[in-house]
Design a protein around this motif. Structure first.
Motif, PDB file in Angstrom:
ATOM      1  N   VAL B   2       0.917  -1.299   0.192  1.00 10.82           N
ATOM      2  CA  VAL B   2      -0.044  -0.128   0.038  1.00 10.82           C
ATOM      3  C   VAL B   2       0.952   1.284   0.125  1.00 10.82           C
ATOM      4  N   ILE B   3       0.862   2.111  -1.056  1.00  9.73           N
ATOM      5  CA  ILE B   3       1.609   3.174  -1.147  1.00  9.73           C
ATOM      6  C   ILE B   3       0.905   4.569  -0.217  1.00  9.73           C
ATOM      7  N   ALA B   4      -0.392   4.499  -0.368  1.00  9.44           N
ATOM      8  CA  ALA B   4      -1.191   5.574   0.371  1.00  9.44           C
ATOM      9  C   ALA B   4      -2.295   5.091   1.057  1.00  9.44           C
ATOM     10  N   ARG B   5      -2.582   5.439   2.330  1.00 10.49           N
ATOM     11  CA  ARG B   5      -3.774   5.142   2.976  1.00 10.49           C
ATOM     12  C   ARG B   5      -4.261   6.396   3.832  1.00 10.49           C
ATOM     13  N   MET B   6      -5.633   6.598   3.710  1.00 13.31           N
ATOM     14  CA  MET B   6      -6.236   7.727   4.419  1.00 13.31           C
ATOM     15  C   MET B   6      -7.347   6.923   5.290  1.00 13.31           C
ATOM     16  N   SER B   7      -7.505   7.183   6.531  1.00 15.05           N
ATOM     17  CA  SER B   7      -8.458   6.572   7.338  1.00 15.05           C
ATOM     18  C   SER B   7      -9.335   7.645   8.204  1.00 15.05           C
ATOM     19  N   ASP B   8     -10.494   7.612   7.847  1.00 15.39           N
ATOM     20  CA  ASP B   8     -11.333   8.421   8.596  1.00 15.39           C
ATOM     21  C   ASP B   8     -11.046   9.751   8.498  1.00 15.39           C
ATOM     22  N   VAL B   9     -10.262  10.650   7.420  1.00 18.36           N
ATOM     23  CA  VAL B   9      -9.922  11.916   7.587  1.00 18.36           C
ATOM     24  C   VAL B   9     -11.263  12.727   7.660  1.00 18.36           C
ATOM     25  N   VAL B  10     -10.947  13.731   8.420  1.00 20.00           N
ATOM     26  CA  VAL B  10     -11.829  14.764   8.294  1.00 20.00           C
ATOM     27  C   VAL B  10     -11.170  16.207   8.275  1.00 20.00           C
ATOM     28  N   LYS B  11     -11.718  16.900   7.342  1.00 16.38           N
ATOM     29  CA  LYS B  11     -10.918  18.438   7.172  1.00 16.38           C
ATOM     30  C   LYS B  11     -12.130  19.190   7.176  1.00 16.38           C
ATOM     31  N   ARG B  12     -12.122  20.469   8.158  1.00 19.37           N
ATOM     32  CA  ARG B  12     -12.923  21.473   7.860  1.00 19.37           C
ATOM     33  C   ARG B  12     -12.399  22.961   7.551  1.00 19.37           C
ATOM     34  N   TYR B  13     -13.037  23.674   6.847  1.00 19.47           N
ATOM     35  CA  TYR B  13     -12.459  24.940   6.747  1.00 19.47           C
ATOM     36  C   TYR B  13     -13.520  25.905   7.488  1.00 19.47           C
ATOM     37  N   GLY B  14     -13.241  26.369   8.710  1.00 23.14           N
ATOM     38  CA  GLY B  14     -14.016  26.937   9.474  1.00 23.14           C
ATOM     39  C   GLY B  14     -15.030  25.860   9.978  1.00 23.14           C
ATOM     40  N   THR B  15     -16.401  26.531   9.616  1.00 24.47           N
ATOM     41  CA  THR B  15     -17.646  25.578   9.914  1.00 24.47           C
ATOM     42  C   THR B  15     -18.039  24.549   8.613  1.00 24.47           C
ATOM     43  N   HIS B  16     -17.232  24.804   7.429  1.00 28.13           N
ATOM     44  CA  HIS B  16     -17.439  23.900   6.029  1.00 28.13           C
ATOM     45  C   HIS B  16     -16.733  22.612   6.351  1.00 28.13           C
ATOM     46  N   LEU B  17     -17.444  21.644   6.046  1.00 26.79           N
ATOM     47  CA  LEU B  17     -16.654  20.314   6.155  1.00 26.79           C
ATOM     48  C   LEU B  17     -16.351  19.847   4.909  1.00 26.79           C
ATOM     49  N   VAL B  18     -15.063  19.948   4.650  1.00 28.67           N
ATOM     50  CA  VAL B  18     -14.724  19.538   3.241  1.00 28.67           C
ATOM     51  C   VAL B  18     -14.462  18.199   3.042  1.00 28.67           C
ATOM     52  N   LEU B  19     -13.611  17.315   3.854  1.00 29.44           N
ATOM     53  CA  LEU B  19     -13.427  15.888   3.804  1.00 29.44           C
ATOM     54  C   LEU B  19     -14.132  15.346   5.135  1.00 29.44           C
ATOM     55  N   ASP B  20     -15.102  14.438   4.966  1.00 26.72           N
ATOM     56  CA  ASP B  20     -16.058  13.802   5.780  1.00 26.72           C
ATOM     57  C   ASP B  20     -15.619  12.277   6.032  1.00 26.72           C
ATOM     58  N   ASN B  21     -14.813  11.986   6.863  1.00 23.42           N
ATOM     59  CA  ASN B  21     -14.504  10.625   7.091  1.00 23.42           C
ATOM     60  C   ASN B  21     -14.090   9.820   5.961  1.00 23.42           C
ATOM     61  N   ASP B 208     -17.650  13.048  -3.652  1.00 19.51           N
ATOM     62  CA  ASP B 208     -18.931  14.011  -3.603  1.00 19.51           C
ATOM     63  C   ASP B 208     -19.040  14.632  -2.310  1.00 19.51           C
ATOM     64  N   GLN B 209     -19.220  16.169  -2.352  1.00 15.86           N
ATOM     65  CA  GLN B 209     -19.656  16.518  -0.892  1.00 15.86           C
ATOM     66  C   GLN B 209     -18.634  15.947   0.131  1.00 15.86           C
ATOM     67  N   GLY B 210     -17.198  15.839  -0.137  1.00 13.63           N
ATOM     68  CA  GLY B 210     -16.279  15.405   0.902  1.00 13.63           C
ATOM     69  C   GLY B 210     -16.601  13.705   1.302  1.00 13.63           C
ATOM     70  N   HIS B 211     -17.483  13.164   0.503  1.00 16.55           N
ATOM     71  CA  HIS B 211     -17.557  11.735   0.763  1.00 16.55           C
ATOM     72  C   HIS B 211     -16.963  10.926  -0.314  1.00 16.55           C
ATOM     73  N   ILE B 212     -16.457   9.739  -0.303  1.00 15.27           N
ATOM     74  CA  ILE B 212     -16.144   8.862  -1.203  1.00 15.27           C
ATOM     75  C   ILE B 212     -17.381   7.941  -1.322  1.00 15.27           C
ATOM     76  N   ILE B 213     -17.982   8.233  -2.643  1.00 15.46           N
ATOM     77  CA  ILE B 213     -19.535   7.694  -2.817  1.00 15.46           C
ATOM     78  C   ILE B 213     -19.135   6.499  -3.630  1.00 15.46           C
ATOM     79  N   ALA B 214     -18.341   6.043  -4.321  1.00 17.39           N
ATOM     80  CA  ALA B 214     -18.024   4.841  -5.155  1.00 17.39           C
ATOM     81  C   ALA B 214     -16.443   4.789  -5.312  1.00 17.39           C
ATOM     82  N   GLU B 215     -16.014   3.424  -5.343  1.00 14.35           N
ATOM     83  CA  GLU B 215     -14.781   3.158  -5.723  1.00 14.35           C
ATOM     84  C   GLU B 215     -14.802   1.863  -6.361  1.00 14.35           C
ATOM     85  N   GLY B 216     -13.970   1.632  -7.279  1.00 10.63           N
ATOM     86  CA  GLY B 216     -13.442   0.260  -7.784  1.00 10.63           C
ATOM     87  C   GLY B 216     -13.128   0.395  -9.392  1.00 10.63           C
TER      88      GLY B 216
END
Lengths: 228, 314
Positions: B2-21, B208-216
């Motif tokens: 595995v080269i890169a792995r993100m686990s439950d990453v959350v990032k907000r700019y102020g109150t705006h949720l940009v990456l949601d888990n 989409d909207q900070g969520h991964i909605i599909a992968e494959g």
């Protein structure tokens, strides 16, 4: 030292920059003696020339930020502090070099009328670094290059006036006299007057120290700007 | 590996949720296409992955180690192709590469060799001593890519590298990506051009909207909407009775109009092609009709409800 080397290369490659760091300083050397200032007039105004050159350097850093090259450097294995000190060191080298040439030429042209050239060089060197810091901080406050350039072009002469370069600080109202102490140009004037008065290094401690303190504060402020 | 792995990453700019888990993985040697509409959080995800911005919570691992373990060493193994062309316009193409190679620690003969190789890879050898200000948009983009691969990174992250380039340069860039991948480089590729992802990616992630909605893989994703087919009908005159007729057919899920072309989404095996043709013939002249199986574009549209290229930048 890749960043240092390329900052020098980029600055000195631009013909407009070469004119800026040669013509203006040389013109300064040949200006006639001043009325009230104890040094030839060119040395009274050389601080302003240094500030304008530093402003030009600030625009280069700002352009790099706007065009995203700073972001790209941020993605490389280089700390922001490394980028900053190498960039400032390259620009400082140019400004200090120009100061040295101007003082040396001034000695040749004005002879004994240019008292304590070594001390003057020291004062101008410290002011060069303060000017660089000021420029970095100024341009970090803006998103728009044109706005930043237009305002700094107006602010530099105002700082010179307030700092007592164009007329004695004592000629200004008392409020302005107190405000003057807040600008680095005031300490440049103090340094130049002390040098002309024959002060040794110890006597220059306060103006030089405060100019360096301003440099540190400005660099700190300028470096806080986010890359994205 | 595995080269890169993100686990439950959350990032907000102020109150705006940009990456949601956000959780994702990239294996060695993959070309992963990252798709998402404007504002989905793609660029933020890339910046977070490289450590350029911090995250509020979650874990990021690169090359098997937490990102914060040795961020500088990790950055040295990544090449990042920025969305904007971010090169020095007062340095020649060669000097730009010498600069970026230099800050990645290359020196002397190896720097020279790598600069030459990078120029060859992107096809700019004969323009090496020209300033980028004299380059076309496509050439500037290629230089932008060369600056990211001069230090031979193990992972290349490309943030919309073909925006605004001519077809010839686009082909060249895509071929460069394939070639780098053949040499073992892992690639994370973000784009607004679905056909690019279809052409090069071994796997797709839709954000989409900070969520991964599909992968494959592309075929996996298309399989998810295999029960649908699209009928495209071009008629001389689109009338309201015709549209009503089409909407009332059994199994029809949607009818949209684009000029004289009517798009009908219908269930696979409903036999609606014949019925659509009959209805259209009754209403007037049929110029053209065809039925298509879903594409990646349809998957994207179905999952996000948005066209991928709806203008603007993220």
């Amino acid at each position: 030292m890749t960043i240092f080397r390329f900052v020098l290369k980029r600055f000195l490659r631009n013909p407009a920059n070469i004119l800026l760091v040669t013509l203006l300083p040389i013109a300064v050397v040949f200006m006639p003696p001043s009325g009230w200032f104890p040094l030839p007039m060119g040395f009274q105004y050389f601080g302003m020339v240094l500030m304008f050159i530093a402003a030009r350097m600030g625009t280069i850093v700002m352009e790099d930020r706007i065009k995203g090259t700073l972001l790209r450097i941020g993605l490389a294995p280089v700390k922001h502090s490394q980028y900053l000190w190498q960039t400032l060191a390259a620009f400082a080298l140019i400004l200090v070099g120009v100061s040295g040439i101007v003082v040396a030429l001034g000695t040749a042209v004005h002879g004994n009328r240019l008292v304590a050239p070594g001390t003057l060089f020291l004062v101008f060197s410290c002011f060069s670094i303060a000017s660089l810091g000021f420029s970095l901080a100024w341009f970090s406050l803006f998103r728009n290059r044109e706005g930043a350039v237009a305002t700094i072009t107006g602010v530099i002469p105002l700082m010179m006036m307030l700092g007592g370069i164009m007329w004695p600080v004592q000629a200004m109202p008392s409020l302005f006299q107190r405000l003057a102490m807040l600008v680095p140009t005031y300490w440049l004037t103090k340094g130049l007057l002390s040098a002309a008065d024959g002060a040794r290094l110890l006597g220059l401690g306060l103006p030089l120290g405060l100019m360096l303190l301003y440099s540190a504060a400005f660099v700190l402020l300028g470096s806080m700007r986010r890359l994205i | 590996m595995v080269i890169a792995r993100m686990s439950d990453v959350v990032k907000r700019y102020g109150t705006h949720l940009v990456l949601d888990n956000v959780s994702m993985e990239m294996g060695e040697g993959e070309i992963v296409g990252l798709l998402g509409p404007n504002g989905a959080g793609k660029t933020t995800l890339l910046y977070a992955l490289t450590g350029l911005i911090g995250v509020d919570s979650g874990e990021i691992e690169l090359f098997g180690r937490p990102l914060e373990d040795n961020p500088l060493e990790t950055k040295g193994r990544i090449g990042f192709v920025t969305q904007e062309v971010s090169v020095f316009h007062d340095l020649t193409a060669r000097e730009n590469l010498e600069f970026f190679g230099g800050i990645y620690g290359l020196r002397g003969a190896s720097l020279k060799q790598r600069v030459q190789q990078a120029l060859e890879t992107v096809g700019l050898t004969e323009y090496a001593n020209r300033l980028p200000s004299r380059f076309s948009g496509g050439m500037s983009r290629r230089l932008n890519i060369a600056c990211a691969l001069v230090h031979e990174p193990e992972l290349i992250i490309m943030d919309e590298p073909t925006v605004g380039v001519d077809p010839q340069s686009r082909r060249h860039i895509l071929e460069t990506v394939r070639e780098l991948n053949r040499q073992g480089t892992t690639v994370l590729y973000t784009t607004h051009y679905m056909e690019e992802v279809q052409a090069i990616a071994s796997r797709v992630i839709i954000l989409d909207q900070g969520h991964i909605i599909a992968e494959g893989t592309i075929s996996d994703l298309v399989e998810q909407i295999r029960h649908e087919e699209r009928i495209r009908l071009e008629v001389t005159d689109v009338t309201e009775p015709l549209l009503q007729n089409l909407r009332s057919l059994e199994g029809v899920k949607g009818v949209t109009v684009e000029g004289r072309v009517v798009h009908i989404t219908t269930q696979v095996g409903s036999g609606n092609l014949d019925r659509v043709l009959a209805a259209a013939s009754k209403a007037g002249g049929v110029l053209w009709i065809n039925a298509e199986r879903p594409t990646l574009e349809d998957v994207f549209l179905t999952l996000t409800g948005k066209q991928l290229r709806d203008g603007g930048e993220e």
